[in-house]
Design a protein around this motif. Structure first.
Motif, short mmCIF file in Angstrom:
data_model
loop_
_atom_site.label_atom_id
_atom_site.label_comp_id
_atom_site.label_asym_id
_atom_site.label_seq_id
_atom_site.Cartn_x
_atom_site.Cartn_y
_atom_site.Cartn_z
N ARG A 44 0.83 -1.22 0.00
CA ARG A 44 0.00 0.00 0.00
C ARG A 44 0.86 1.25 0.00
N SER A 45 1.96 1.22 0.73
CA SER A 45 2.87 2.36 0.79
C SER A 45 3.48 2.63 -0.58
N GLN A 46 3.91 1.57 -1.26
CA GLN A 46 4.47 1.73 -2.61
C GLN A 46 3.42 2.25 -3.57
N TYR A 47 2.21 1.72 -3.47
CA TYR A 47 1.10 2.17 -4.32
C TYR A 47 0.81 3.65 -4.06
N SER A 48 0.77 4.01 -2.79
CA SER A 48 0.48 5.39 -2.41
C SER A 48 1.56 6.34 -2.93
N TRP A 49 2.84 5.95 -2.81
CA TRP A 49 3.92 6.79 -3.31
C TRP A 49 3.82 6.95 -4.83
N LYS A 50 3.56 5.85 -5.51
CA LYS A 50 3.46 5.89 -6.97
C LYS A 50 2.29 6.80 -7.38
N GLU A 51 1.18 6.66 -6.67
CA GLU A 51 0.01 7.49 -6.97
C GLU A 51 0.31 8.97 -6.72
N GLN A 52 1.00 9.27 -5.64
CA GLN A 52 1.36 10.66 -5.35
C GLN A 52 2.37 11.17 -6.38
N SER A 53 3.30 10.33 -6.80
CA SER A 53 4.26 10.71 -7.83
C SER A 53 3.54 11.07 -9.13
N VAL A 54 2.55 10.28 -9.49
CA VAL A 54 1.78 10.56 -10.71
C VAL A 54 0.99 11.85 -10.58
N THR A 55 0.22 11.98 -9.50
CA THR A 55 -0.69 13.12 -9.38
C THR A 55 0.01 14.43 -9.08
N ASP A 56 1.08 14.39 -8.27
CA ASP A 56 1.71 15.63 -7.84
C ASP A 56 2.94 16.03 -8.65
N LEU A 57 3.51 15.09 -9.40
CA LEU A 57 4.73 15.41 -10.15
C LEU A 57 4.62 15.04 -11.62
N LEU A 58 4.46 13.76 -11.91
CA LEU A 58 4.57 13.29 -13.30
C LEU A 58 3.46 13.83 -14.20
N ALA A 59 2.22 13.84 -13.74
CA ALA A 59 1.13 14.37 -14.58
C ALA A 59 1.30 15.87 -14.83
N PRO A 60 1.58 16.69 -13.79
CA PRO A 60 1.81 18.11 -14.08
C PRO A 60 3.01 18.34 -14.99
N LEU A 61 4.09 17.57 -14.80
CA LEU A 61 5.24 17.70 -15.71
C LEU A 61 4.83 17.38 -17.14
N ASN A 62 4.10 16.30 -17.30
CA ASN A 62 3.66 15.89 -18.63
C ASN A 62 2.83 16.99 -19.30
N MET A 63 1.95 17.61 -18.54
CA MET A 63 1.12 18.70 -19.09
C MET A 63 2.00 19.89 -19.51
N GLN A 64 2.99 20.23 -18.70
CA GLN A 64 3.87 21.35 -19.04
C GLN A 64 4.77 21.00 -20.23
N PHE A 65 5.26 19.76 -20.29
CA PHE A 65 6.03 19.34 -21.47
C PHE A 65 5.18 19.47 -22.72
N ASP A 66 3.93 19.01 -22.65
CA ASP A 66 3.02 19.13 -23.80
C ASP A 66 2.82 20.60 -24.19
N ARG A 67 2.58 21.42 -23.19
CA ARG A 67 2.31 22.84 -23.45
C ARG A 67 3.49 23.53 -24.11
N THR A 68 4.70 23.33 -23.58
CA THR A 68 5.85 24.00 -24.16
C THR A 68 6.19 23.42 -25.54
N GLU A 69 6.00 22.12 -25.71
CA GLU A 69 6.25 21.49 -27.01
C GLU A 69 5.31 22.08 -28.08
N LYS A 70 4.05 22.22 -27.73
CA LYS A 70 3.08 22.81 -28.68
C LYS A 70 3.41 24.26 -28.99
N SER A 71 3.89 24.99 -28.00
CA SER A 71 4.25 26.38 -28.25
C SER A 71 5.43 26.47 -29.21
N PHE A 72 6.41 25.56 -29.07
CA PHE A 72 7.54 25.56 -29.99
C PHE A 72 7.10 25.26 -31.42
N LYS A 73 6.11 24.41 -31.56
CA LYS A 73 5.61 24.10 -32.91
C LYS A 73 4.92 25.31 -33.54
#
Length: 178
Positions: A44-73
């Protein structure tokens, strides 16, 4: 009278044996439950960390990568709004997420995070000098730091995007069936 005594003794012996086995079974069950619980807590601890990593870090990073990539295009010629409001904000956001949420960076991505942070630090420094100084160079079409030896580490971005997809599928995706 001897027969009654044997029956009582047998009955007492039977009750004692049943109670003893129940106690022993309970103790063994509690011990195994404890092991199961620790393993479940760890999972459960590993699941919780992975879930927090996705929601608090990886998903927002992914959105910003998408946003800046589209702006460069879209960025065909000098566009100060795009540079200041989309790229600069995206670069700052990505850098700040990596710095503030470092505990959520998967261990195998820490070096990549460092390279991204370095690139964004150098880009933001050059942006500050080129666009926001007392005598800004508004004629320069873009702020780029690749020629200065700090090219964007696209392989690091790809690893973060791939990890986001992998973690997302692990947490929320459909399980493959054979």
């Amino acid at each position: 009278g001897g027969l009654a005594m044997e029956n009582v003794s047998f009955s007492q012996l039977l009750v004692t044996a049943i109670l003893s086995s129940a106690v022993i079974s309970t103790i063994i069950g509690v011990m195994f439950q404890g092991y199961k619980t620790r393993a479940e807590v760890r999972a459960r601890s590993q699941y919780s960390w992975k879930e927090q990593s996705v929601t608090d870090l990886l998903a927002p990073l992914n959105m910003q990568f998408d946003r800046t990539e589209k702006s460069f295009k879209r960025w065909k010629e000098k566009n100060l709004y795009l540079e200041m409001k989309v790229v600069k904000v995206g670069n700052e956001t990505i850098r700040d997420l990596l710095l503030l949420k470092g505990h959520l960076i998967p261990p195998d991505l820490r070096e990549d995070a460092g390279r991204l942070i370095e690139h964004y630090d150098v880009w933001l420094e050059k942006f500050e000098k080129q666009r926001l100084s007392e005598n800004p160079d508004l004629n320069a079409p873009f702020v780029f730091v690749g020629p200065d030896g700090y090219a964007f580490p696209s392989d690091a971005e790809k690893k973060f995007r791939d990890t986001f997809k992998e973690y997302w599928n692990d947490l929320y995706g459909r399980k493959k069936t054979n």
